[in-house]
Write a protein that holds these residues in place. Sequence first.
Motif, PDB file in Angstrom:
ATOM      1  N   GLN A 250      90.058  61.662  -4.452  1.00  0.00           N
ATOM      2  CA  GLN A 250      89.229  60.845  -5.326  1.00  0.00           C
ATOM      3  C   GLN A 250      88.521  59.724  -4.577  1.00  0.00           C
ATOM      4  O   GLN A 250      87.740  58.982  -5.164  1.00  0.00           O
ATOM      5  CB  GLN A 250      90.075  60.238  -6.457  1.00  0.00           C
ATOM      6  CG  GLN A 250      90.696  61.279  -7.379  1.00  0.00           C
ATOM      7  CD  GLN A 250      91.373  60.657  -8.584  1.00  0.00           C
ATOM      8  OE1 GLN A 250      90.772  59.887  -9.329  1.00  0.00           O
ATOM      9  NE2 GLN A 250      92.647  61.000  -8.796  1.00  0.00           N
ATOM     10  N   ARG A 257      86.177  66.690  -5.205  1.00  0.00           N
ATOM     11  CA  ARG A 257      86.615  65.389  -5.702  1.00  0.00           C
ATOM     12  C   ARG A 257      86.483  65.313  -7.220  1.00  0.00           C
ATOM     13  O   ARG A 257      85.869  66.173  -7.860  1.00  0.00           O
ATOM     14  CB  ARG A 257      85.794  64.268  -5.070  1.00  0.00           C
ATOM     15  CG  ARG A 257      84.317  64.294  -5.420  1.00  0.00           C
ATOM     16  CD  ARG A 257      83.560  63.230  -4.632  1.00  0.00           C
ATOM     17  NE  ARG A 257      82.126  63.284  -4.926  1.00  0.00           N
ATOM     18  CZ  ARG A 257      81.536  62.566  -5.872  1.00  0.00           C
ATOM     19  NH1 ARG A 257      82.256  61.728  -6.622  1.00  0.00           N
ATOM     20  NH2 ARG A 257      80.237  62.657  -6.081  1.00  0.00           N
ATOM     21  N   SER A 259      85.468  62.403 -10.293  1.00  0.00           N
ATOM     22  CA  SER A 259      84.904  61.097 -10.625  1.00  0.00           C
ATOM     23  C   SER A 259      85.026  60.871 -12.128  1.00  0.00           C
ATOM     24  O   SER A 259      85.302  61.803 -12.889  1.00  0.00           O
ATOM     25  CB  SER A 259      83.437  61.021 -10.190  1.00  0.00           C
ATOM     26  OG  SER A 259      82.645  61.935 -10.928  1.00  0.00           O
ATOM     27  N   ASP A 260      84.831  59.616 -12.542  1.00  0.00           N
ATOM     28  CA  ASP A 260      84.881  59.266 -13.973  1.00  0.00           C
ATOM     29  C   ASP A 260      86.176  59.738 -14.622  1.00  0.00           C
ATOM     30  O   ASP A 260      86.172  60.382 -15.675  1.00  0.00           O
ATOM     31  CB  ASP A 260      83.678  59.856 -14.719  1.00  0.00           C
ATOM     32  CG  ASP A 260      82.355  59.416 -14.137  1.00  0.00           C
ATOM     33  OD1 ASP A 260      82.231  58.227 -13.799  1.00  0.00           O
ATOM     34  OD2 ASP A 260      81.448  60.267 -13.998  1.00  0.00           O
TER      35      ASP A 260
END
Length: 469
Positions: A250, A257, A259-260
């Motif tokens: 992350q 990865r 995100s959010d």
Amino acid sequence: MIALSLAEISQVVDGALHLAGACAPSDLVNGSVQTDSRLIEPGSIFVAKPGAVTDGHLFAPVAAAQGAAVLVVERLLDLPVTQIVVVDAVAALGALASTVVARVRAAGTLKIVAVTGSNGKTTTKNLLRSMLERVGPTVAPRGSFNNQVGAPMTMLEVTDDTRFLVIEMGASSEGAIANLVRLARPDVGIVLTIGLAHAGEFGDLDGTVRAKSEMVTDLLPTDVAVLNADDPRVAQMAAITPARVVRFGQYGQVDVRASDVHSGRTGTTFTLHLADGQSAPVVFPVLGEHHVMNALAAAAAAEVLGVSLRDIVAALQATTRAERWRMEVLGGKDDVTIINDAYNASPDSMSAALKTLAQIGIPGRRTIAVLGEMAELGELAGEEHDRIGLLAVRLNISQMIVVGQRARRMHISTINEGSWDGESAYVDTPDEAFELVRNSVNPGDTVLVKSSNSAGLRFLGDRLGDLFS
């Protein structure tokens, strides 16, 4: 298992073939391979494995009576069934598994992915299986089959039609994973985390690092090492593997990865970004933000093996729990939530579970942590149990219930913190803990049950789940 003749099996396991009745060396065997006589069916192979508690040879008569085609034994038994006598039954099991996998791979399109790490192996394995099954026939372990017996047993389930084999690799000592890697020859090796789980067996973290590094050191340049870039001890393995490296995480520069990331009582949402630049939103029903890393590891390996983003996301969104007794959400009556996470416990997984409890508790309602022993920590056990007790205070968990003498230091640590507004209770048995929760829980409370398997709290979690269902 694929079909092999008695002569071939005997040669592979380096054993002496003793034929019974009308059997001939050319006779083919394609039944299941079992170390548990209760699972024997007509045509099965029974491997009489000596054990710490009992000896598989004692159950060979049962296997023979249930129709075993051949017994793999360490001494010739007075039974009317074909036997192959070997020096080491466990080594023979591994040799047979390695040969079967090698033959299927040579004849078709079989790809093999192996998973190791201090935490998250079983969850990642289950997610991978769900992703790969959308592409082709997949074999993966039942439960936590990840040792020198369980991994070969999984390998022996492959058939000529199998396209993917997922193997979970645990380590009870240095060299164990290296042996499994040599047997399976994975195309993709995943390392999830390096933590204090089983630290008592390896002595310290350095020993754990050496043991888990065995996953990637013997990979070939044509293979892929999938590494957790957020764990510095795992990330440094990129320098010691000849394989191509795919990083997940992350933070920082990674290939796959999330995100959010947002976690709640119904799971976690995040945006998944793959190495090829594609991305998509994911609604991941598995409870606990820490499981996002397992999802990323599975997604990274699946992408390497040709699974589309659409299938990866669909598999993640269809997964409602990590595994039985792993962050399993139960209850519901009076809005009481029971989280049963008492199959395994290490300092890392205990911390993650407590943070999840604090994160998802309903505002104005209580969070209750029912905690048992974290096993296999050796000399680190005392200070690590202390640390978990202090973490519960720092997270402002409303109530602690500590179960069992070996976990008692968590209770002592919490009550020594005078600034804590919560409370802690100590009980000796799961039954006492059940009564305490039953008599004190209020509508809207969230209860976490967490311990190592040996503490037996998973059944307490089930009882509480039934009580509030």
